[in-house]
Design a protein around this motif. Structure first.
Motif, PDB file in Angstrom:
ATOM      1  N   LEU A  33       0.945  -1.057   0.026  1.00  8.77           N
ATOM      2  CA  LEU A  33       0.127   0.144   0.112  1.00  8.77           C
ATOM      3  C   LEU A  33       0.975   1.310   0.131  1.00  8.77           C
ATOM      4  CD1 LEU A  33      -2.509   1.402   0.274  1.00  8.77           C
ATOM      5  CD2 LEU A  33      -2.512   1.045   2.603  1.00  8.77           C
ATOM      6  N   GLY A  34       1.992   1.353   0.765  1.00 11.80           N
ATOM      7  CA  GLY A  34       2.811   2.451   0.694  1.00 11.80           C
ATOM      8  C   GLY A  34       3.511   2.620  -0.470  1.00 11.80           C
ATOM      9  N   GLY A  35       3.767   1.360  -1.337  1.00 16.58           N
ATOM     10  CA  GLY A  35       4.486   1.577  -2.635  1.00 16.58           C
ATOM     11  C   GLY A  35       3.529   2.202  -3.466  1.00 16.58           C
ATOM     12  N   LEU A  36       2.227   1.798  -3.474  1.00 19.93           N
ATOM     13  CA  LEU A  36       1.104   2.206  -4.257  1.00 19.93           C
ATOM     14  C   LEU A  36       1.057   3.601  -4.254  1.00 19.93           C
ATOM     15  CD1 LEU A  36      -2.199   0.602  -5.414  1.00 19.93           C
ATOM     16  CD2 LEU A  36      -2.219   2.879  -4.335  1.00 19.93           C
ATOM     17  N   LEU A  37       0.823   4.101  -2.941  1.00 14.48           N
ATOM     18  CA  LEU A  37       0.567   5.675  -2.777  1.00 14.48           C
ATOM     19  C   LEU A  37       1.948   6.290  -3.176  1.00 14.48           C
ATOM     20  CD1 LEU A  37      -1.079   5.310   0.639  1.00 14.48           C
ATOM     21  CD2 LEU A  37      -2.307   5.929  -1.453  1.00 14.48           C
ATOM     22  N   LEU A  38       2.926   5.761  -2.957  1.00 15.59           N
ATOM     23  CA  LEU A  38       4.316   6.818  -3.416  1.00 15.59           C
ATOM     24  C   LEU A  38       4.394   6.880  -4.701  1.00 15.59           C
ATOM     25  CD1 LEU A  38       7.119   7.720  -2.735  1.00 15.59           C
ATOM     26  CD2 LEU A  38       7.841   5.586  -2.531  1.00 15.59           C
ATOM     27  N   ALA A  39       4.257   5.586  -5.488  1.00 17.80           N
ATOM     28  CA  ALA A  39       4.190   5.848  -7.020  1.00 17.80           C
ATOM     29  C   ALA A  39       3.090   6.667  -7.526  1.00 17.80           C
ATOM     30  CB  ALA A  39       4.160   4.487  -7.787  1.00 17.80           C
ATOM     31  N   ALA A  40       1.800   6.644  -7.078  1.00 18.71           N
ATOM     32  CA  ALA A  40       0.882   7.397  -7.470  1.00 18.71           C
ATOM     33  C   ALA A  40       1.225   8.666  -7.182  1.00 18.71           C
ATOM     34  CB  ALA A  40      -0.433   6.850  -6.635  1.00 18.71           C
ATOM     35  N   LEU A  41       1.983   9.218  -6.020  1.00 18.71           N
ATOM     36  CA  LEU A  41       2.229  10.432  -5.637  1.00 18.71           C
ATOM     37  C   LEU A  41       3.260  11.053  -6.745  1.00 18.71           C
ATOM     38  CD1 LEU A  41       2.730  12.803  -3.499  1.00 18.71           C
ATOM     39  CD2 LEU A  41       4.425  11.191  -2.471  1.00 18.71           C
ATOM     40  N   VAL A  42       4.201  10.214  -6.840  1.00 18.19           N
ATOM     41  CA  VAL A  42       5.098  10.733  -7.607  1.00 18.19           C
ATOM     42  C   VAL A  42       4.735  10.916  -9.004  1.00 18.19           C
ATOM     43  CG1 VAL A  42       7.553  10.056  -8.856  1.00 18.19           C
ATOM     44  CG2 VAL A  42       6.980   9.745  -6.377  1.00 18.19           C
TER      45      VAL A  42
END
Length: 236
Positions: free
Chosen positions: A25-34
């Motif tokens: 989930l953290g990776g998903l949010l990080l990539a969506a953010l960037v």
């Protein structure tokens, strides 16, 4: 971004399945953010690359701070295979758990890039054509990753882990500007950003040399931590 950093004693961890979900989930949010902030910057400031980078960097710095606070208490918010490997090398995470973290991080970052594409009404996957793997870019990735590792583990090994969310967000935001590569510093996010042919994308041919440079940077960072903090311990 170790369990100690997230507020857990090193030997008290949530179940592995819950930690893997947090990393994904953290990776998903990080990539969506960037990726998402990069797309928004392109749309809001067409033709103004400097302003686009300001917008992308500011959103990433602030969002990363929030994401670490969000999932850190569960998994330590590594979100990065290099951070996970160095944590395991220092004994903060069993190698078996570390091996399980890596695919969760990669899957999360790939999913986040796809989510960002869809949120901005683009195709789910559009392979990037942005080639980045020059010698200068690869050197920048070594520097960016080494600095990230040194920052994280200098904090955890000197009982300042509570400062890490803000410090990591600030470092990555600054590294967008002082590195020519805009500081990917993360193999999982490199894979995810390959799936979006937008401002934050990276061409598939550039990903393997970027990952190699990030691994080298991780080794440099690990050695620097050992030299600078030889008697410090992350609570062990």
């Amino acid at each position: 971004m170790t369990n100690a950093l997230a507020g857990h004693p090193p030997l008290v961890r949530p179940p592995l399945a819950r930690r893997l979900l947090a990393e994904a989930l953290g990776g998903l949010l990080l990539a969506a953010l960037v990726v998402g902030s990069g797309i928004a910057a392109q749309q809001l400031s067409p033709g103004q690359v400097g302003l686009q980078l300001v917008e992308n960097a500011a959103a990433t710095a602030a969002g990363l701070y929030a994401i670490i606070l969000m999932v850190g208490p569960v998994s330590g918010a590594h979100l990065n295979p290099v951070v996970t490997a160095v944590d395991a090398a220092f004994g903060g995470l069993p190698w078996r758990d570390a091996a399980a973290y890596l695919p969760a991080q990669a899957a999360g970052c790939c999913g986040g890039a796809i989510l960002a594409n869809l949120m901005f009404d683009g195709p789910a996957v559009s392979i990037s054509t942005h080639h980045r793997a020059s010698g200068a870019h690869l050197l920048a990735e070594v520097v960016a990753t080494a600095g990230l590792i040194l920052l994280i583990f200098s904090l955890t090994r000197t009982a300042r882990a509570e400062r890490a969310p803000a410090a990591v967000g600030a470092y990555i935001g600054a590294a967008y500007w002082f590195t020519s590569s805009t500081s990917f510093a993360n193999p999982a996010i490199s894979l995810g950003r390959m799936l979006s042919d937008t401002f934050a994308g990276i061409a598939p041919a550039s990903v393997p040399p970027f990952v190699v440079a990030q691994v080298v940077g991780g080794l440099v960072g690990y050695c620097l931590v050992r030299v600078l903090y030889p008697l410090a311990s992350a609570g062990r």
